[in-house]
Design a protein around this motif. Structure first.
Motif, PDB file in Angstrom:
ATOM      1  N   GLY A 243      37.792   2.161  81.584  1.00 19.00           N
ATOM      2  CA  GLY A 243      38.885   2.632  82.421  1.00 19.00           C
ATOM      3  C   GLY A 243      39.340   4.025  82.038  1.00 19.00           C
ATOM      4  O   GLY A 243      38.961   4.567  81.001  1.00 19.00           O
ATOM      5  N   GLU A 244      40.156   4.609  82.904  1.00 21.14           N
ATOM      6  CA  GLU A 244      40.765   5.911  82.661  1.00 21.14           C
ATOM      7  C   GLU A 244      42.266   5.729  82.534  1.00 21.14           C
ATOM      8  O   GLU A 244      42.875   4.919  83.241  1.00 21.14           O
ATOM      9  N   MET A 245      42.860   6.477  81.637  1.00 21.19           N
ATOM     10  CA  MET A 245      44.283   6.333  81.359  1.00 21.19           C
ATOM     11  C   MET A 245      45.108   6.548  82.621  1.00 21.19           C
ATOM     12  O   MET A 245      44.899   7.507  83.370  1.00 21.19           O
ATOM     13  N   GLY A 246      46.036   5.628  82.840  1.00 20.67           N
ATOM     14  CA  GLY A 246      46.965   5.750  83.947  1.00 20.67           C
ATOM     15  C   GLY A 246      46.445   5.263  85.275  1.00 20.67           C
ATOM     16  O   GLY A 246      47.184   5.252  86.269  1.00 20.67           O
ATOM     17  N   VAL A 247      45.192   4.856  85.349  1.00 24.63           N
ATOM     18  CA  VAL A 247      44.608   4.396  86.610  1.00 24.63           C
ATOM     19  C   VAL A 247      44.828   2.891  86.740  1.00 24.63           C
ATOM     20  O   VAL A 247      44.664   2.136  85.787  1.00 24.63           O
ATOM     21  N   THR A 248      45.179   2.461  87.936  1.00 27.69           N
ATOM     22  CA  THR A 248      45.378   1.044  88.204  1.00 27.69           C
ATOM     23  C   THR A 248      44.078   0.434  88.721  1.00 27.69           C
ATOM     24  O   THR A 248      43.462   0.962  89.658  1.00 27.69           O
ATOM     25  N   TYR A 249      43.680  -0.655  88.091  1.00 29.25           N
ATOM     26  CA  TYR A 249      42.487  -1.383  88.508  1.00 29.25           C
ATOM     27  C   TYR A 249      42.897  -2.791  88.915  1.00 29.25           C
ATOM     28  O   TYR A 249      43.796  -3.382  88.324  1.00 29.25           O
TER      29      TYR A 249
END
Length: 659
Positions: A243-249
């Protein structure tokens, strides 16, 4: 004007008179009258060019409306109300800059009578703060971004200042005026770096603070990359992805009935790297990870399905089964592990079970199924363990060997091949080769039995064991050490005859026998090889102490017999008569010896008198009695011997002197 000047002089005179006036009421009334006349003539007045604005704010005073007649050359001073100049500080300057936000009072002081009276007229000036707007930038596919502006404010004193609108400068020549906080989208034409500037605005004064951020538009964002899906149990699994920081999955689960997906979890990544999400669903199940960018575009990962594994133990084998996930088309390889090691690789997708026959009764084995997708993502089952069982009779031990060393029978054997690992061995012993009884219980494959009379008693042994599942094994064949006997051991004049028992316990048989003759230090003096069970060695006249042993030779195996030690007696060889007549034949009585280290000889006449004594083994008696003439007759002798083994021996005899 002339009237005012006359009144002014009159006031000055009255000031002097009032010291001497007796009627105080007259003096005060006149002063009040004159003061009214002067007050009527003064006109304090000023204006500022602005009454509000953003910090820093510069104001300019216009005092053209003020009237300070009848003073010659009237002067006005001002206080601006900020801490920079001080509240009690007055200045003639008509221009002032405020560097801090706030609400300030500006006062004007007019001059008369060579000083400044307290007459003043206030004007309010409001200085607005220019705080930086708060906003974040989010990336979208297709060179798009969004700017999210949040409502913030600045509190000065008791007043709250909030921007009424914002101006967004997108960095590509486009500007957008927005009414307030919110999310605003923009699309660029390339990935050229841009600087986005957001400025806050107060409606009535059209000013405010600003903030800038750099951005590089992207043509496409990263699709969620799956790392692994590990089944915890029948109702839980752990999904990991990058994942990438701050991204919602959001994690979606596929319906097995119609193939549609529904959301089962969502997570905002707190870091850039591997993100884990526990999924409390019945397993197996199929999942995917979806990322929606700020512009509403969905980026969807590949599918991944969990696996459930079960194991069960039957007679000498473990059965491993797993649920298939053949609906997936991105499988690169399937692997089955046992105890962390690869047991089976490149398993076909349609294969759902494996029978492990290389198990050992009583041992616990743990299995795990791992599927690898073409992307490298892993599908890991739970680790299931089972204890192997067996109902079979364990086979007997192999290469059972009985050998003798230092009056001990040493037993060695190999553990049975295959599935049977003993938990405990039982050693059975017999002294007649027929009747056996337990002698010891051990956990190793070596046993030492201290015994005596190895050349007389026929010792034999057997080995049995109990495997880890409690099954008794077959009993091994008898192992009887080679029993060696030597005849003609004392005199040795006819040599030494060796006879031994055959060794027949090895499955491959005996290749031959090595028979060794050794000295007292166990150095090999002679060695012979035979396939029979007997040999004859000639008499040894050099070594008083000799040993014999027999060694059976097999395929990588060896068994030694008991060692037979022979201690030969010391011997002397004495003539029964001699003729000391100086003819050169048989003139000296001399004794020869075998295995004698030292001696003392004494020769006695018929009256018991010593006629000769010597400790020299190489000397002899010439028949003379202490250098006297030779007397014919019979003489007795006694020889006290110390042999090569340190034993004391006394030999006696008689010799006849002839003419």
């Amino acid at each position: 004007m002339q009237l005012i000047e006359r009144v002014y002089r009159l006031v000055l005179d009255l000031t002097t008179w009032k010291v001497f006036a007796e009627n105080r009421l007259y003096t005060i009334s006149l002063a009040l009258l004159l003061n009214g006349i002067v007050g009527y003539a003064q006109q304090p007045c000023f204006t500022t060019n602005v009454s509000k604005g953003c910090v820093p704010l510069t104001i300019t005073i216009d005092a053209s409306c003020a009237n300070y007649e009848p003073y010659p050359n009237p002067v006005a001073k001002y206080t601006y109300g900020d801490t920079l100049s001080g509240f009690n500080y007055s200045t003639k300057e008509t221009t002032h800059t405020y560097t801090k936000p706030g609400i300030y009072e500006v006062y004007q002081y007019g001059q008369y009578n060579a000083s400044y009276d307290s007459t003043k007229t206030p004007v309010l000036v409001e200085v607005y703060p220019t705080y930086k707007p708060s906003f974040t930038i989010s990336m979208c596919s297709g060179f798009g971004i969004t700017v999210q502006i949040r409502d913030t404010s600045s509190i000065i004193g008791s007043k709250v200042y909030t921007y009424d609108s914002y101006v967004i400068e997108w960095g590509d020549g486009n500007t957008q005026l927005v009414s307030g906080a919110g999310t605003y989208a923009h699309t660029y034409t390339s990935n050229t770096p841009k600087t986005v500037k957001v400025s806050g605005r107060y409606t009535d004064i059209n000013c405010g603070g600003s903030e800038s951020k750099n951005v590089i538009p992207e043509s496409s964002l990263a699709v969620p990359e799956l790392v692994s899906l590990t089944t915890n149990n029948a109702n839980s699994a752990l999904l990991q992805f990058r994942g990438e920081m701050g991204v919602t999955y959001r994690i979606e689960k596929r319906s097995e009935s119609n193939g549609t997906y529904t959301q089962v979890a969502a997570q905002v990544s707190s870091t850039t790297g591997i993100v884990g999400q526990v999924l409390n669903d019945p397993q197996p199940a199929t999942y995917r990870v979806v990322r929606t960018d700020a512009c509403g575009n969905n980026l969807i990962s590949e599918e991944i399905s969990s696996v459930i594994i079960t194991v069960s133990a039957t007679d000498n084998q473990n059965l491993v089964t797993w649920d298939t996930y053949s609906t997936l088309t991105t499988i690169a390889n399937n692997t089955l592990l046992r105890d962390g090691q690869v047991l089976l690789d490149n398993i076909a997708q349609v294969t759902t079970s494996y029978t492990d026959q290389a198990v050992i009764c009583g041992d616990t084995n743990c299995y795990q199924f791992i599927g690898t997708l073409t992307s490298g993502a892993k599908v890991l089952s739970t680790i299931q363990c089972v204890r192997a069982i067996s109902n079979s009779v364990p086979s007997a031990v192999q290469n059972f060997t009985a050998t003798i060393a230092d009056n001990k029978v040493i037993l060695t054997w190999d553990a049975p091949p295959g599935l049977y690992v003993p938990g405990e061995y039982t050693v059975y012993k017999s002294e007649d080769g027929i009747n056996f009884s337990p002698a010891a219980r051990i956990t190793t494959n070596r046993y030492e039995d201290v015994v005596r009379r190895l050349d007389v008693v026929k010792f034999c042994y057997r080995i049995g064991y109990m495997d880890k599942c409690g099954n008794p094994s077959d009993i091994s064949p008898n192992a009887c050490p080679i029993q060696l006997k030597v005849t003609n051991a004392n005199s040795g004049e006819d040599g030494y005859t060796l006879n031994w028992t055959s060794y027949s316990e090895w499955s491959e048989g005996v290749q031959g026998y090595e028979v060794e003759k050794l000295d007292g230090s166990n150095a090999v003096l002679e060695q012979q090889v035979t396939s029979g069970n007997s040999l004859v060695f000639p008499q040894d006249t050099v070594n008083q102490l000799i040993r014999f042993r027999v060694r059976a030779i097999g395929e990588g195996l060896m068994s030694e017999s008991n060692s037979v030690e022979i201690r030969q007696n010391a011997r002397i060889f004495a003539p029964t008569a001699f003729t000391p007549n100086s003819d050169g034949v048989n003139d000296i009585f001399k004794i020869h010896s075998l295995f004698v280290q030292s001696w003392t000889i004494r020769i006695y006449n018929r009256w018991g008198e010593v006629v000769y004594a010597s400790e020299d083994k190489n000397s002899g008696w010439d028949g003379k009695n202490k250098r006297s003439a030779i007397v014919m007759g019979t003489y007795s002798y006694q020889v006290e011997i110390i042999d090569q083994l340190g034993r004391s021996i006394t030999k006696q005899g008689a010799v006849l002197i002839l003419n």
